[in-house]
Design a protein around this motif. Structure first.
Motif, PDB file in Angstrom:
ATOM      1  N   LYS A 176       0.860  -1.190   0.000  1.00  0.00           N
ATOM      2  CA  LYS A 176       0.000   0.000   0.000  1.00  0.00           C
ATOM      3  C   LYS A 176       0.894   1.236   0.000  1.00  0.00           C
ATOM      4  CE  LYS A 176      -2.511   1.147   3.634  1.00  0.00           C
ATOM      5  NZ  LYS A 176      -3.618   1.143   4.611  1.00  0.00           N
ATOM      6  N   LEU A 177       0.768   2.045  -1.062  1.00  0.00           N
ATOM      7  CA  LEU A 177       1.536   3.281  -1.191  1.00  0.00           C
ATOM      8  C   LEU A 177       0.684   4.432  -0.665  1.00  0.00           C
ATOM      9  CD1 LEU A 177       4.055   4.794  -2.243  1.00  0.00           C
ATOM     10  CD2 LEU A 177       2.847   5.057  -4.412  1.00  0.00           C
ATOM     11  N   VAL A 178       1.168   5.104   0.399  1.00  0.00           N
ATOM     12  CA  VAL A 178       0.451   6.225   1.014  1.00  0.00           C
ATOM     13  C   VAL A 178       1.242   7.498   0.749  1.00  0.00           C
ATOM     14  CG1 VAL A 178      -0.588   7.122   3.125  1.00  0.00           C
ATOM     15  CG2 VAL A 178      -0.366   4.651   2.796  1.00  0.00           C
ATOM     16  N   VAL A 179       0.551   8.555   0.266  1.00  0.00           N
ATOM     17  CA  VAL A 179       1.209   9.817  -0.087  1.00  0.00           C
ATOM     18  C   VAL A 179       0.701  10.908   0.841  1.00  0.00           C
ATOM     19  CG1 VAL A 179       1.719  11.446  -1.946  1.00  0.00           C
ATOM     20  CG2 VAL A 179       1.296   9.039  -2.486  1.00  0.00           C
ATOM     21  N   TRP A 180       1.643  11.736   1.393  1.00  0.00           N
ATOM     22  CA  TRP A 180       1.327  12.829   2.313  1.00  0.00           C
ATOM     23  C   TRP A 180       1.996  14.102   1.821  1.00  0.00           C
ATOM     24  CZ3 TRP A 180      -1.204  10.548   6.664  1.00  0.00           C
ATOM     25  CH2 TRP A 180      -0.968   9.176   6.827  1.00  0.00           C
ATOM     26  N   LYS A 181       1.592  15.205   2.422  1.00  0.00           N
ATOM     27  CA  LYS A 181       2.341  16.453   2.267  1.00  0.00           C
ATOM     28  C   LYS A 181       2.330  17.179   3.601  1.00  0.00           C
ATOM     29  CE  LYS A 181      -1.235  19.774   0.813  1.00  0.00           C
ATOM     30  NZ  LYS A 181      -1.634  20.746  -0.220  1.00  0.00           N
ATOM     31  N   LYS A 182       3.301  18.065   3.812  1.00  0.00           N
ATOM     32  CA  LYS A 182       3.426  18.793   5.069  1.00  0.00           C
ATOM     33  C   LYS A 182       2.858  20.195   4.876  1.00  0.00           C
ATOM     34  CE  LYS A 182       6.912  17.987   7.692  1.00  0.00           C
ATOM     35  NZ  LYS A 182       8.268  17.901   8.274  1.00  0.00           N
ATOM     36  N   LEU A 183       1.953  20.615   5.793  1.00  0.00           N
ATOM     37  CA  LEU A 183       1.352  21.935   5.738  1.00  0.00           C
ATOM     38  C   LEU A 183       2.270  22.982   6.352  1.00  0.00           C
ATOM     39  CD1 LEU A 183      -2.295  20.941   6.775  1.00  0.00           C
ATOM     40  CD2 LEU A 183      -1.345  21.146   4.465  1.00  0.00           C
ATOM     41  N   SER A 184       1.919  24.257   6.153  1.00  0.00           N
ATOM     42  CA  SER A 184       2.759  25.349   6.665  1.00  0.00           C
ATOM     43  C   SER A 184       2.811  25.375   8.181  1.00  0.00           C
ATOM     44  CB  SER A 184       2.232  26.692   6.147  1.00  0.00           C
ATOM     45  OG  SER A 184       0.864  26.866   6.535  1.00  0.00           O
ATOM     46  N   ASN A 185       1.772  24.833   8.852  1.00  0.00           N
ATOM     47  CA  ASN A 185       1.772  24.802  10.328  1.00  0.00           C
ATOM     48  C   ASN A 185       2.505  23.592  10.884  1.00  0.00           C
ATOM     49  OD1 ASN A 185       0.015  22.751   9.692  1.00  0.00           O
ATOM     50  ND2 ASN A 185      -1.792  23.690  10.621  1.00  0.00           N
ATOM     51  N   GLY A 186       3.141  22.802   9.989  1.00  0.00           N
ATOM     52  CA  GLY A 186       3.923  21.643  10.431  1.00  0.00           C
ATOM     53  C   GLY A 186       3.142  20.358  10.495  1.00  0.00           C
ATOM     54  N   LYS A 187       1.830  20.403  10.316  1.00  0.00           N
ATOM     55  CA  LYS A 187       1.029  19.175  10.362  1.00  0.00           C
ATOM     56  C   LYS A 187       1.117  18.431   9.030  1.00  0.00           C
ATOM     57  CE  LYS A 187      -2.287  20.752  13.839  1.00  0.00           C
ATOM     58  NZ  LYS A 187      -3.719  20.968  14.164  1.00  0.00           N
ATOM     59  N   ILE A 188       0.731  17.151   9.066  1.00  0.00           N
ATOM     60  CA  ILE A 188       0.774  16.287   7.886  1.00  0.00           C
ATOM     61  C   ILE A 188      -0.645  16.118   7.328  1.00  0.00           C
ATOM     62  CG2 ILE A 188       1.272  13.964   7.066  1.00  0.00           C
ATOM     63  CD1 ILE A 188       3.751  15.545   7.541  1.00  0.00           C
ATOM     64  N   GLU A 189      -0.785  16.249   5.998  1.00  0.00           N
ATOM     65  CA  GLU A 189      -2.084  16.054   5.358  1.00  0.00           C
ATOM     66  C   GLU A 189      -2.018  14.844   4.426  1.00  0.00           C
ATOM     67  OE1 GLU A 189      -5.027  18.209   2.095  1.00  0.00           O
ATOM     68  OE2 GLU A 189      -3.558  19.423   3.195  1.00  0.00           O
ATOM     69  N   TRP A 190      -2.956  13.916   4.597  1.00  0.00           N
ATOM     70  CA  TRP A 190      -3.049  12.726   3.755  1.00  0.00           C
ATOM     71  C   TRP A 190      -3.566  13.129   2.381  1.00  0.00           C
ATOM     72  CZ3 TRP A 190      -7.359  10.521   1.414  1.00  0.00           C
ATOM     73  CH2 TRP A 190      -7.199   9.239   0.900  1.00  0.00           C
ATOM     74  N   LEU A 191      -2.913  12.657   1.309  1.00  0.00           N
ATOM     75  CA  LEU A 191      -3.318  12.988  -0.048  1.00  0.00           C
ATOM     76  C   LEU A 191      -4.014  11.833  -0.748  1.00  0.00           C
ATOM     77  CD1 LEU A 191      -0.218  15.019  -1.325  1.00  0.00           C
ATOM     78  CD2 LEU A 191      -2.379  15.892  -0.438  1.00  0.00           C
TER      79      LEU A 191
END
Length: 538
Positions: free
Chosen positions: A462-477
């Motif tokens: 399972k390939l899971v992709v994320w990105k990091k927001l400006s407030n340092g939190k992680i958002e699932w894509l």
């Protein structure tokens, strides 16, 4: 004052120009020998010869001089300082305690008592007993008549009965009341002396230090440039050349397309040059029979020696013989590491059933290449027990003794994976998120799994992709699941497009990726769990 440094710059430039003018040396060379080269190949090696040349150079000298410097010393002085001290005092403090006392209370409780209960049981005695003899006759094994007499008794007459009284103690519950002494607890106030502390100000005389500046005269040193001293440098004088010839045996005839390479090296000096050669040939084996000087030319005369022997073409050169099954289809594989157009290797494969010793498969093949051989084994069952024998024979003009042969044998039996195989399945270094290629939503994430594919092991990903927001939190894509078959069909490297996950992030967005690997087997992992995560940022 400025002429000397300028002279040094000019001298340096001249030195650089002299070194640059030295021609290129040729201390190593590789000569190719082909069909058209004949039996003699030549090259010319060269060494640069340098001479020592004196020149005048400036130098530096340490010159002493007197100077004043400031330093600091610690000077003591007396002063008064205030401090605080904890002083004890006693204070009477009330506290609550508990004490026990006895009181009379009217209480009731259940008690167990016993009473006697009686009843009659009727008991009867048997009547009179009468016995009489009875004779029984028969024939034994010899046909003789034999008779035996026994007494038979029976009860006759009326029975004698009477009533007998039977009594027993039966428990029952009764209630008794009265006054009892009862232990009780009550709170009381008591007092105790406790030591407390308060801070009181005090003063004392202490010694402190302050820094005061002093000056002193010291001897120091500085570097001064002087002229001049005589030094020596290497200056190119001339280039020494060394012709080299390599003569091959007349019977070492090459065929079209065959190439031999001769590595030639030159070291030493003009007065004592040292030339070495090394022949790299897939066709013949050579040894130096004679070295001589023909005028200035260094000549090497070679002779033929066997190229292939047990040491470089024997048992150890065939590797990884095994019988394996994938999706129910069996195959025998092994790796051949020896290759030569003039060396023919013949392989005879024989597989026997271990129980019956019957030959269940026999194959013959031959080759001249170094490669991995794979031989299908139709009719073999994964659950069987087999002995695999591989017989190898090598023939060629340069084989020691004309031919050599050897055998390799392995046994196959279906079983659970051993710990080394399981650890290999757990090795996360075998699985990689290699790269991300392309532009926009067409970008593709390349994934590789280098562990061997096994039918009995089911691998899911399972390939899971994320990105990091400006407030340092992680958002699932997004995420994408797939199996080992998907990787195998893609040729061991699978590309997953971002648009297949429903993504089209901007080019400057940093993507965090987790690849969750899960391997399962109903039988072959021995109940062990194989799961890990491979992470990478693109």
């Amino acid at each position: 004052m400025h002429a000397k440094p300028l002279f040094g710059v000019i001298l340096t430039l001249l030195l650089g120009a002299t070194s640059f003018a030295a021609p290129q040396e040729k201390t190593q060379d590789v000569i190719k020998r082909e069909l058209s080269s004949g039996t003699t190949v030549r090259t010319e090696m060269s060494l640069n010869v340098y001479r020592q040349e004196p020149y005048q150079a400036e130098y530096t000298e340490q010159v002493p001089y007197q100077a004043e410097e400031t330093y600091y010393v610690d000077v003591p002085y007396q002063t008064t300082e205030t401090y605080y001290e904890n002083v004890p005092y006693t204070e009477r403090v009330a506290y609550t305690d508990y004490e026990e006392y006895w009181d009379n209370e009217y209480v009731c409780h259940n008690v167990t008592k016993y009473r006697q209960e009686c009843h009659n049981e009727r008991v009867c005695a048997p009547g009179g007993r009468v016995c009489q003899p009875i004779t029984e006759c028969g024939t034994n094994a010899h046909g003789q008549r034999i008779c035996k007499t026994r007494n038979e008794c029976r009860d006759e007459g009326p029975r004698d009965c009477r009533d007998v009284p039977q009594c027993r103690q039966v428990p029952y519950t009764d209630r008794e009341c009265g006054y009892d002494r009862v232990r009780k607890t009550r709170t009381v106030t008591k007092y105790r002396d406790e030591i407390r502390y308060r801070q009181e100000q005090r003063t004392r005389t202490v010694t402190k230090y302050r820094q005061e500046a002093r000056t002193r005269t010291v001897t120091k040193y500085r570097e001064e440039t002087r002229c001049c001293v005589t030094k020596y440098r290497d200056v190119f004088d001339h280039q020494f050349t060394q012709p080299v010839a390599v003569i091959f045996p007349a019977e070492a005839v090459l065929l079209a397309g065959e190439v031999e390479r001769i590595q030639v090296t030159l070291r030493g000096s003009e007065s004592a040059p040292v030339v070495n050669i090394s022949v790299n040939s897939d066709v013949f084996g050579y040894a130096i029979e004679q070295t001589r000087m023909d005028g200035r030319e260094k000549v090497f005369v070679l002779k033929l020696v066997p190229k292939w022997s047990e040491q470089n073409a024997g048992t150890a050169t065939v590797q990884g013989l095994k019988l394996s099954f994938n999706k129910g289809q069996g195959k025998v594989s092994f790796k051949e590491t020896v290759a030569s157009a003039r060396l023919v290797s013949a392989y005879t494969l024989e597989i026997r059933d271990q129980q019956s010793q019957a030959v269940v498969l026999e194959e013959r093949l031959q080759g001249t290449e170094a490669k991995i051989f794979e031989i299908a084994t139709p009719g073999l069952a994964r659950e069987g027990k087999y002995t695999v024998l591989l017989h190898v024979e090598r023939h060629g003009v340069n084989v020691a003794g004309g031919a050599l042969s050897f055998d390799q044998t392995i046994s196959y039996e279906k079983k659970e994976l051993d710990q080394d195989e399981i650890q290999n399945l757990k090795n996360k270094d075998q699985v990689q998120l290699i790269s991300i290629e392309g532009q926009g939503a067409e970008r593709v994430v390349v994934i590789r799994d280098q562990t061997p594919a096994m039918e009995e092991i089911q691998s899911t990903y399972k390939l899971v992709v994320w990105k990091k927001l400006s407030n340092g939190k992680i958002e699932w894509l997004g995420e994408k699941s797939f199996t080992r078959d998907s990787i195998a069909r893609a040729g061991d490297e699978l590309g997953i497009a971002l648009k297949a996950i429903g993504l089209n992030p901007a080019a400057n967005v940093k993507l965090y990726m987790d690849l969750v690997v899960n391997r399962t087997s109903a039988q072959y992992l021995g109940g062990q769990k194989v799961q890990f995560i491979v992470s990478k940022t693109f």
